[in-house]
Design an enzyme around this catalytic site. Structure first.
Site, PDB file in Angstrom:
ATOM      1  N   HIS A  99       2.872   1.397  -4.925  1.00  0.00           N
ATOM      2  CA  HIS A  99       1.967   0.514  -5.660  1.00  0.00           C
ATOM      3  C   HIS A  99       2.141   0.758  -7.147  1.00  0.00           C
ATOM      4  CE1 HIS A  99      -0.296   4.224  -4.922  1.00  0.00           C
ATOM      5  NE2 HIS A  99      -1.019   3.949  -5.989  1.00  0.00           N
ATOM      6  N   HIS A 101       0.072   0.485 -10.857  1.00  0.00           N
ATOM      7  CA  HIS A 101      -1.201   0.324 -11.552  1.00  0.00           C
ATOM      8  C   HIS A 101      -0.965  -0.517 -12.804  1.00  0.00           C
ATOM      9  CE1 HIS A 101      -3.459   3.633  -9.513  1.00  0.00           C
ATOM     10  NE2 HIS A 101      -2.224   4.057  -9.268  1.00  0.00           N
TER      11      HIS A 101
END
Length: 137
Positions: A99, A101
């Site tokens: 992932h 940010h």
């Protein structure tokens, strides 16, 4: 992955505040934000980290980061944006599903994403250049 919380969020099995979704990714607001608008880009397919994600998907994630980050700048009026991607526990990764940010930055926001710069010695420079270049070819 059966027990991966981000797989469940990315697939819609667990509800989340979704900013954007397409066939490859879901972008959600982080439940523990560093700043107003802090979001996560989640691939819908499971990859534990940067080392596992296919090049094409990694590239698409960066293009999406640009798209969402540009929208954040316009909509939220942030002064900057950090794009952060951690790999491995030692690097601060706590959920082992790739992932990214997106952390909007505001003047005097107190978000701590800094380090004390060290010094690149000739010895370390030569070691890193030699070892990594051999692998890269």
């Amino acid at each position: 992955m059966e027990n991966c919380i981000f797989c469940k969020i990315a697939s819609g099995e667990i509800p989340a505040a979704t900013l954007y979704e397409d066939d490859q990714f879901r972008v959600i607001l982080d439940l523990g934000p560093a700043s107003k608008g802090h979001a996560l880009i989640l691939p819908k397919k499971h990859y534990a980290n940067l080392y596992e994600i296919p090049d094409e998907t990694a590239g698409a994630a960066m293009v999406l980061a640009k798209k969402v980050g540009t929208a954040m700048k316009e909509a939220l009026g942030c002064a900057g944006l950090n794009v952060v991607q951690n790999n491995g526990e030692a690097a601060g990764q706590t959920v082992f599903h790739f992932h990214m940010h997106l952390i909007p930055r505001y003047e005097k926001d107190q978000v701590g994403l800094s380090w004390t710069p060290g010094t690149l010695t000739d010895e370390v420079k030569e070691e890193v250049l030699d070892k990594v270049k051999k692998i890269l070819g």
